[in-house]
Motif scaffolding. Structure first.
Motif, PDB file in Angstrom:
ATOM      1  N   VAL A 245       0.857  -1.186   0.000  1.00 28.14           N
ATOM      2  CA  VAL A 245       0.000   0.000   0.000  1.00 28.14           C
ATOM      3  C   VAL A 245       0.894   1.237   0.000  1.00 28.14           C
ATOM      4  N   VAL A 246       0.596   2.155  -0.913  1.00 30.27           N
ATOM      5  CA  VAL A 246       1.292   3.433  -0.957  1.00 30.27           C
ATOM      6  C   VAL A 246       0.307   4.504  -0.489  1.00 30.27           C
ATOM      7  N   THR A 247       0.641   5.191   0.579  1.00 28.71           N
ATOM      8  CA  THR A 247      -0.273   6.183   1.152  1.00 28.71           C
ATOM      9  C   THR A 247      -0.156   7.516   0.417  1.00 28.71           C
ATOM     10  N   ASP A 248      -1.040   8.436   0.756  1.00 27.75           N
ATOM     11  CA  ASP A 248      -1.055   9.733   0.096  1.00 27.75           C
ATOM     12  C   ASP A 248       0.249  10.503   0.307  1.00 27.75           C
ATOM     13  N   ASN A 249       0.910  10.286   1.439  1.00 29.59           N
ATOM     14  CA  ASN A 249       2.162  11.006   1.677  1.00 29.59           C
ATOM     15  C   ASN A 249       3.388  10.263   1.157  1.00 29.59           C
ATOM     16  N   GLY A 250       3.152   9.144   0.444  1.00 32.74           N
ATOM     17  CA  GLY A 250       4.250   8.437  -0.203  1.00 32.74           C
ATOM     18  C   GLY A 250       4.854   7.307   0.595  1.00 32.74           C
ATOM     19  N   THR A 251       4.478   7.166   1.870  1.00 31.09           N
ATOM     20  CA  THR A 251       5.010   6.044   2.642  1.00 31.09           C
ATOM     21  C   THR A 251       4.360   4.742   2.186  1.00 31.09           C
ATOM     22  N   GLU A 252       5.022   3.642   2.447  1.00 28.35           N
ATOM     23  CA  GLU A 252       4.520   2.338   2.025  1.00 28.35           C
ATOM     24  C   GLU A 252       4.469   1.386   3.210  1.00 28.35           C
ATOM     25  N   PHE A 253       3.534   0.443   3.141  1.00 24.87           N
ATOM     26  CA  PHE A 253       3.487  -0.638   4.115  1.00 24.87           C
ATOM     27  C   PHE A 253       2.871  -1.860   3.443  1.00 24.87           C
ATOM     28  N   THR A 254       3.047  -3.003   4.069  1.00 17.56           N
ATOM     29  CA  THR A 254       2.480  -4.245   3.563  1.00 17.56           C
ATOM     30  C   THR A 254       1.173  -4.524   4.275  1.00 17.56           C
ATOM     31  N   TYR A 255       0.147  -4.816   3.488  1.00 17.57           N
ATOM     32  CA  TYR A 255      -1.172  -5.124   4.032  1.00 17.57           C
ATOM     33  C   TYR A 255      -1.208  -6.593   4.430  1.00 17.57           C
ATOM     34  N   HIS A 256      -1.467  -6.842   5.715  1.00 20.27           N
ATOM     35  CA  HIS A 256      -1.546  -8.209   6.225  1.00 20.27           C
ATOM     36  C   HIS A 256      -3.000  -8.520   6.568  1.00 20.27           C
ATOM     37  N   ASN A 257      -3.575  -9.481   5.885  1.00 22.52           N
ATOM     38  CA  ASN A 257      -4.950  -9.887   6.156  1.00 22.52           C
ATOM     39  C   ASN A 257      -5.097 -11.364   5.815  1.00 22.52           C
ATOM     40  N   PRO A 258      -4.990 -12.248   6.817  1.00 23.94           N
ATOM     41  CA  PRO A 258      -5.083 -13.688   6.551  1.00 23.94           C
ATOM     42  C   PRO A 258      -6.523 -14.187   6.416  1.00 23.94           C
ATOM     43  N   PHE A 259      -7.512 -13.258   6.436  1.00 17.91           N
ATOM     44  CA  PHE A 259      -8.915 -13.659   6.500  1.00 17.91           C
ATOM     45  C   PHE A 259      -9.673 -13.428   5.198  1.00 17.91           C
ATOM     46  N   GLY A 260      -8.962 -13.273   4.092  1.00 19.92           N
ATOM     47  CA  GLY A 260      -9.629 -13.135   2.804  1.00 19.92           C
ATOM     48  C   GLY A 260     -10.137 -11.744   2.504  1.00 19.92           C
ATOM     49  N   GLY A 261      -9.762 -10.750   3.302  1.00 16.13           N
ATOM     50  CA  GLY A 261     -10.197  -9.381   3.034  1.00 16.13           C
ATOM     51  C   GLY A 261      -9.381  -8.751   1.920  1.00 16.13           C
ATOM     52  N   TYR A 262      -9.918  -7.712   1.317  1.00 14.75           N
ATOM     53  CA  TYR A 262      -9.185  -6.983   0.281  1.00 14.75           C
ATOM     54  C   TYR A 262      -9.580  -5.521   0.302  1.00 14.75           C
ATOM     55  N   TRP A 263      -8.630  -4.680  -0.040  1.00 15.53           N
ATOM     56  CA  TRP A 263      -8.878  -3.238  -0.105  1.00 15.53           C
ATOM     57  C   TRP A 263      -9.084  -2.823  -1.555  1.00 15.53           C
ATOM     58  N   VAL A 264      -9.770  -1.701  -1.726  1.00 20.85           N
ATOM     59  CA  VAL A 264     -10.071  -1.179  -3.055  1.00 20.85           C
ATOM     60  C   VAL A 264      -9.768   0.309  -3.069  1.00 20.85           C
ATOM     61  N   GLN A 265      -8.972   0.732  -4.029  1.00 19.23           N
ATOM     62  CA  GLN A 265      -8.710   2.158  -4.217  1.00 19.23           C
ATOM     63  C   GLN A 265      -9.058   2.508  -5.656  1.00 19.23           C
TER      64      GLN A 265
ATOM     65  N   GLN B 166      -2.330   3.150   8.106  1.00 20.38           N
ATOM     66  CA  GLN B 166      -1.870   1.821   8.483  1.00 20.38           C
ATOM     67  C   GLN B 166      -2.647   1.283   9.681  1.00 20.38           C
ATOM     68  N   ASP B 167      -3.074   2.156  10.591  1.00 15.54           N
ATOM     69  CA  ASP B 167      -3.930   1.720  11.692  1.00 15.54           C
ATOM     70  C   ASP B 167      -5.219   1.110  11.168  1.00 15.54           C
ATOM     71  N   ILE B 168      -5.857   1.792  10.210  1.00 15.57           N
ATOM     72  CA  ILE B 168      -7.124   1.301   9.675  1.00 15.57           C
ATOM     73  C   ILE B 168      -6.914  -0.015   8.934  1.00 15.57           C
ATOM     74  N   ALA B 169      -5.825  -0.122   8.201  1.00 16.72           N
ATOM     75  CA  ALA B 169      -5.513  -1.383   7.524  1.00 16.72           C
ATOM     76  C   ALA B 169      -5.269  -2.500   8.531  1.00 16.72           C
ATOM     77  N   GLU B 170      -4.603  -2.180   9.628  1.00 20.30           N
ATOM     78  CA  GLU B 170      -4.329  -3.179  10.666  1.00 20.30           C
ATOM     79  C   GLU B 170      -5.622  -3.634  11.342  1.00 20.30           C
ATOM     80  N   ILE B 171      -6.561  -2.718  11.517  1.00 15.18           N
ATOM     81  CA  ILE B 171      -7.855  -3.079  12.098  1.00 15.18           C
ATOM     82  C   ILE B 171      -8.566  -4.081  11.203  1.00 15.18           C
ATOM     83  N   ALA B 172      -8.593  -3.817   9.897  1.00 12.20           N
ATOM     84  CA  ALA B 172      -9.222  -4.754   8.965  1.00 12.20           C
ATOM     85  C   ALA B 172      -8.500  -6.099   8.970  1.00 12.20           C
ATOM     86  N   GLY B 173      -7.179  -6.063   9.041  1.00  9.07           N
ATOM     87  CA  GLY B 173      -6.405  -7.301   9.029  1.00  9.07           C
ATOM     88  C   GLY B 173      -6.505  -8.102  10.307  1.00  9.07           C
ATOM     89  N   ALA B 174      -7.085  -7.517  11.348  1.00  7.36           N
ATOM     90  CA  ALA B 174      -7.234  -8.207  12.637  1.00  7.36           C
ATOM     91  C   ALA B 174      -8.534  -8.992  12.726  1.00  7.36           C
TER      92      ALA B 174
END
Length: 678
Positions: free
Chosen positions: A117-137, A226-234
């Motif tokens: 995931v590349v955020t609006d400010n240019g930072t990157e992180f890896t999306y971890h979601n072992p439960f079949g979730g997916y993000w859409v942009q 990344q907090d919101i992504a981590e919440i979904a991945g939990a």
């Protein structure tokens, strides 16, 4: 809604099948590649491997075309356009995607477990979601509701099934409404402050260190994407967002940072949509204070529906509820924000049950006059039990349109609680008395409330059975009770301590059924440590005392042989959106304004009130620079064009006490109606 429950189930199965097939094929391709690189090959073996690789590649392409693309077009592309009537909203999947400079518009970016995931400010992180979730942009459609947090939760553009789908949520406490124990370092900068009123005044007087803009810095940094992504991945699927009235406006003399938090609230909504998380909006602080606690904005006497300013403050609160309802009922937001908690923790036992009922009936009628009635027309209205037994709310306003009961359950504030968590309980597992106590104290009443009242959730609970932790009972003047070293020293928790806490948390989750943990994150103190650890879901998740999969909690109370009163999942039709009506007798029994107000020095007819002659507030909408106007132009912050009543303001020529103390300079002897008043 864009999909039926059966279609959603089919999509779930297709998603699971597609993910499994692709994972298996990728594994086989990798194994074949590794084998070909590690061993010498004869010519016929090379040809055979080449044929196998080509065949497997073709199978992957077929799976994508046959399974993934149909799911994409049916699930991902659904999105409602703004109209004056929610029931006539259309789906953007039926609209052509505008081209850019004659070229095809870019398709949405979709990412699952392991995606970058590349955020609006240019930072990157890896999306971890072992439960079949997916993000859409989707830059061409910022209101795309196709994301999904996990395989057991419907995507945002599919129907939520009350009684079947369960709320697994967390609060974003302390983000837009400060609390000392959640943002302790801010209060340590200003030791005399005990609430947001105090800290706002102190910051305004401290230009050297950034002044009141320190609060905006907090909004920017405390919760990020990344907090919101981590919440979904939990494995979670909802967030509850406390918001204060000063996100809308402030009046003269109120030191709060006005309207600034709204900008960042919109940012949180964008991220929630991206990761498929539904939102419960919670009006956490109202004018005059609904409970006198620090999280109401100001530690003070209760002046909402109580005291000399009780009616005026309630009128102002109703106005802010109206403004928020108009915004979140727009089709672009109604599926994202299906719950609106209209007043947090109003103290019913102080205010009075009849007075609160009058207010809730008035709010209900106002909200439904804006949204219309029935499923899909505006949010569910969540009301707090006021720390009263839920049995006292049985049969409340029967026939109302989608009112939901919200409980907040803690053992922490009932006096000294020193019983340990790291010792065996009756079943031999760590947790001591606490898991079974949670099941027995909270499970049966919650399920009975579902039968007697209707939809019932728990908007707040924690992993702590006591009041340990820095500033938990306030920034000063409220000492902890008992020995807290074993509970606060989280870096040295034993295995038994972690398991005991986890068993208590899972028992609580199972007892509640539909829940929001308080809270997602606790900020560090000046020491650099998190000093109230058992209130941070994130900290517990990362360190092993919060379950990595919330579904593991299901059945915990049964395993403890706890008292049982299971709910069958069947609500009365009117409780989930089949139009009905409240009997006329309720209106006559609970008029607005109430016939009496506690702690007022004069009769209700002489209490200060406001007039609706000011320009109405319309909340700002987000801007999306890359999205075509055809997609965004209908979002204007106001759902119902027929709602043309003005905004709340003071009556010219009338005097008003301070909204937080309600002290009359001169006790009125006649109603004040304006300049002609005697």
């Amino acid at each position: 809604m864009s999909s039926t429950p059966s279609a959603v189930l089919a999509m779930k199965e297709e998603d699971s099948s597609a993910n499994a097939s692709i994972s298996l094929l990728v594994d086989r391709l990798n194994n074949a590649q590794q084998l070909s690189q590690s061993q010498p090959r004869k010519p016929w073996m090379r040809k055979r491997l080449l044929f196998l690789l080509l065949f497997l590649a073709m199978v992957v392409i077929v799976v994508v075309l046959v399974v993934i693309l149909p799911v994409y077009f049916v699930v991902i592309r659904g999105k409602s356009q703004h109209t004056s009537n929610a029931s006539t909203a259309t789906s953007s999947s039926n609209m052509p995607r505008p081209s850019q400079n004659g070229l095809p518009s870019p398709a949405p970016t979709i990412g699952g477990d392991g995606s970058r995931v590349v955020t609006d400010n240019g930072t990157e992180f890896t999306y971890h979601n072992p439960f079949g979730g997916y993000w859409v942009q989707d830059p061409m459609d910022p209101f795309n509701n196709g994301a999904r947090p996990n395989e057991w939760t419907p995507p945002l553009n599919a129907s939520w099934r009350w009684g079947k789908d369960r709320i697994y949520g967390v609060n974003l406490g302390g983000l837009f409404v400060l609390e000392p124990f959640i943002a302790p370092e801010l209060f340590q900068r200003y030791p005399s402050a005990e609430d947001e009123w105090d800290i706002s005044k102190a910051m305004r007087a401290d230009s050297t260190n950034g002044g009141i803009n320190q609060l905006e810095d907090h909004y920017k940094t405390f919760i990020d994407e990344q907090d919101i992504a981590e919440i979904a991945g939990a494995g979670l699927n909802f967030i509850r967002i406390p918001l204060a009235f000063w996100a809308i406006e402030t009046w003269e003399g109120e030191p709060f940072l006005t309207r600034t938090s709204w900008k960042y609230f919109l940012q949180i909504l964008d991220w929630a949509r991206k990761y498929g998380l539904r939102v419960c909006l919670d009006l956490h602080a109202v004018p005059g204070s609904q409970n006198g606690y620090n999280h109401s904005g100001r530690v003070s006497a209760l002046n909402f529906l109580s005291g000399n300013m009780g009616i005026a403050n309630a009128e102002r609160t109703l106005y802010y509820i109206r403004v928020l309802t108009e915004f979140i009922s727009q089709p672009e937001y109604r599926d994202l924000i299906p719950i609106f908690g209209i007043v947090n923790e109003a103290l019913v036992n102080t205010i009075g049950m009849d007075q609160m009922t009058s207010f809730y009936l008035r709010a209900h009628d106002m909200i439904r006059s804006i949204t219309g009635v029935g499923e899909g027309n505006g949010p569910y209205i969540a009301i707090h039990d006021g720390f009263n037994s839920v049995s006292n709310w049985a049969g409340f306003l029967q026939g109302s349109d989608r009112i939901m009961m919200d409980q907040h359950k803690y053992f922490s504030f009932g006096g000294p609680q020193s019983d340990p968590l790291d010792v065996p309980g009756p079943d031999g597992s760590p947790g001591g008395q606490w898991p079974l106590l949670a099941c027995n104290a909270w499970g049966p009443p919650s399920n009975q409330s579902r039968r007697d009242f209707g939809l019932t959730i728990v908007g707040e609970f924690a992993a702590s059975p006591n009041d340990c932790g820095l500033f938990l009972r306030g920034a000063h003047g409220h000492p902890q009770t008992g020995d807290c070293d074993a509970f606060d020293n989280w870096e040295h928790y034993t295995r038994e301590m972690k398991e005991g806490i986890k068993n208590f948390v899972m028992a609580s989750m199972d007892a509640f059924g539909d829940w929001f943990f308080w809270t997602w994150k606790i900020g560090p103190a000046k020491s650099g440590r998190i000093e109230t650890p058992l209130w941070s879901y994130q900290l517990g998740l990362r360190n092993g005392w919060i379950p990595s999969d919330p579904r593991k909690a299901v059945g915990k109370c049964r395993s403890l042989d706890a008292s049982s009163s299971p709910f069958d999942g069947k609500y009365k039709p009117w409780q989930t959106g089949t139009p009905s009506s409240i009997p006329a007798l309720s209106s006559s029994n609970f008029p607005w304004p109430p016939t009496s107000i506690v702690n007022a020095e004069v009769p209700v007819t002489l209490l200060p009130t406001y007039t609706n002659t000011a320009p109405v507030i319309t909340l700002p909408v987000p801007t999306f620079t890359s999205a075509p106007a055809a997609v965004t132009q209908s979002v204007d912050g106001w759902f119902n064009d027929g709602d043309t009543t003005g905004g709340i303001t003071t009556i010219a020529g009338c005097s008003y006490p301070n909204e937080y103390d309600g002290t009359f300079s001169v006790i009125p002897t006649a109603p004040c109606t304006g300049p002609t008043a005697a």
